[in-house]
Write an enzyme that holds these catalytic residues in place. Structure first.
Site, PDB file in Angstrom:
ATOM      1  CB  CYS A   1      46.731 -22.835  12.468  1.00 36.11           C
ATOM      2  SG  CYS A   1      47.132 -22.247  13.924  1.00 36.11           S
TER       3      CYS A   1
ATOM      4  CB  CYS B   1      43.048 -22.215  12.577  1.00 34.46           C
ATOM      5  SG  CYS B   1      43.954 -21.293  11.596  1.00 34.46           S
TER       6      CYS B   1
ATOM      7  CG  ASP C   1      47.568 -21.485  27.903  1.00 35.55           C
ATOM      8  OD1 ASP C   1      48.151 -20.254  27.297  1.00 35.55           O
ATOM      9  OD2 ASP C   1      48.181 -22.908  28.003  1.00 35.55           O
TER      10      ASP C   1
ATOM     11  CG  HIS D   1      46.015 -18.409  10.015  1.00 34.43           C
ATOM     12  ND1 HIS D   1      46.544 -19.725  11.440  1.00 34.43           N
ATOM     13  CD2 HIS D   1      47.586 -18.764   9.639  1.00 34.43           C
ATOM     14  CE1 HIS D   1      47.549 -19.549  11.864  1.00 34.43           C
ATOM     15  NE2 HIS D   1      48.893 -18.586  10.348  1.00 34.43           N
TER      16      HIS D   1
ATOM     17  CG  ASN E   1      55.622 -14.947  24.240  1.00 36.27           C
ATOM     18  OD1 ASN E   1      56.081 -13.726  25.037  1.00 36.27           O
ATOM     19  ND2 ASN E   1      55.157 -15.665  24.650  1.00 36.27           N
TER      20      ASN E   1
ATOM     21  N   GLY F   1      59.082 -16.800  22.560  1.00 31.12           N
ATOM     22  CA  GLY F   1      58.994 -17.544  23.391  1.00 31.12           C
ATOM     23  C   GLY F   1      57.028 -18.052  22.559  1.00 31.12           C
TER      24      GLY F   1
ATOM     25  CG  HIS G   1      48.923 -16.579  21.236  1.00 28.20           C
ATOM     26  ND1 HIS G   1      49.183 -17.264  20.447  1.00 28.20           N
ATOM     27  CD2 HIS G   1      49.407 -16.862  21.984  1.00 28.20           C
ATOM     28  CE1 HIS G   1      50.353 -17.396  20.751  1.00 28.20           C
ATOM     29  NE2 HIS G   1      50.501 -17.162  21.338  1.00 28.20           N
TER      30      HIS G   1
ATOM     31  CG  HIS H   1      50.035 -15.364  26.737  1.00 29.73           C
ATOM     32  ND1 HIS H   1      49.411 -16.767  27.080  1.00 29.73           N
ATOM     33  CD2 HIS H   1      50.773 -15.109  25.399  1.00 29.73           C
ATOM     34  CE1 HIS H   1      50.624 -17.622  26.040  1.00 29.73           C
ATOM     35  NE2 HIS H   1      50.796 -16.626  25.168  1.00 29.73           N
TER      36      HIS H   1
END
Ligand code: 5GP
Ligand code: ZN
Length: 113
Positions: free
Chosen positions: A4, A7, A30, A46, A86, A92, A99, A101
């Site tokens: 990941c 991670c 980002d 995770h 998302n 998406g 996470h 945004h």
């Protein structure tokens, strides 16, 4: 999760521009920003998405407090930013580690598409 990407960012195996970190939460820029302010807030543990994360005690409190505190601390304009997660490929999601945004610093249209 060993494969990941987020991670790996938590473990600092992959570099990122970190703006906030505590025991539970990491916030970093980002890689492909969609707005002047575009950060990702993730749990250090995770968990795949918004639904799976219900298993992690108090995780939403911790993430949302981190978002609000950082916006306040940085004195970012609170009139015009968006927090979005998302959930699933059809929405998406491309990285399957929860996470949020944080997008701001420009006019944001709605609906998001
Ligand atoms: P999603 O598409 O899953 O909602 O969002 C994943 C986000 O992670 C994308 O906006 C993408 O630009 C960002 N991203 C993917 N890989 C990396 C990386 O290695 N470093 C950083 N900082 N962001 C990444
Ligand atoms: Zn992960």
């Amino acid at each position: 999760m060993s494969d990941c990407i987020f991670c790996k960012i938590v473990k600092k195996d992959i570099p990122s521009e970190i703006l906030y970190e505590d025991e539970w939460v990491l916030a970093f820029k980002d890689l492909n920003p969609q707005a002047p302010t575009h950060l990702l807030f993730i749990p250090k543990i995770h968990t795949e998405n918004f639904i799976e994360a219900i298993e992690v005690p108090n995780i939403y409190d911790k993430i949302f407090n981190a978002i609000a505190n950082l916006v306040k601390e940085k004195k970012w304009d609170t009139n015009g930013f968006r927090v979005v997660s998302n959930c699933g490929a059809k929405a998406g999601q491309s990285v399957f580690h929860l996470h949020f945004h944080l997008l701001g610093g420009r006019e944001l249209t709605w609906p998001s598409g």
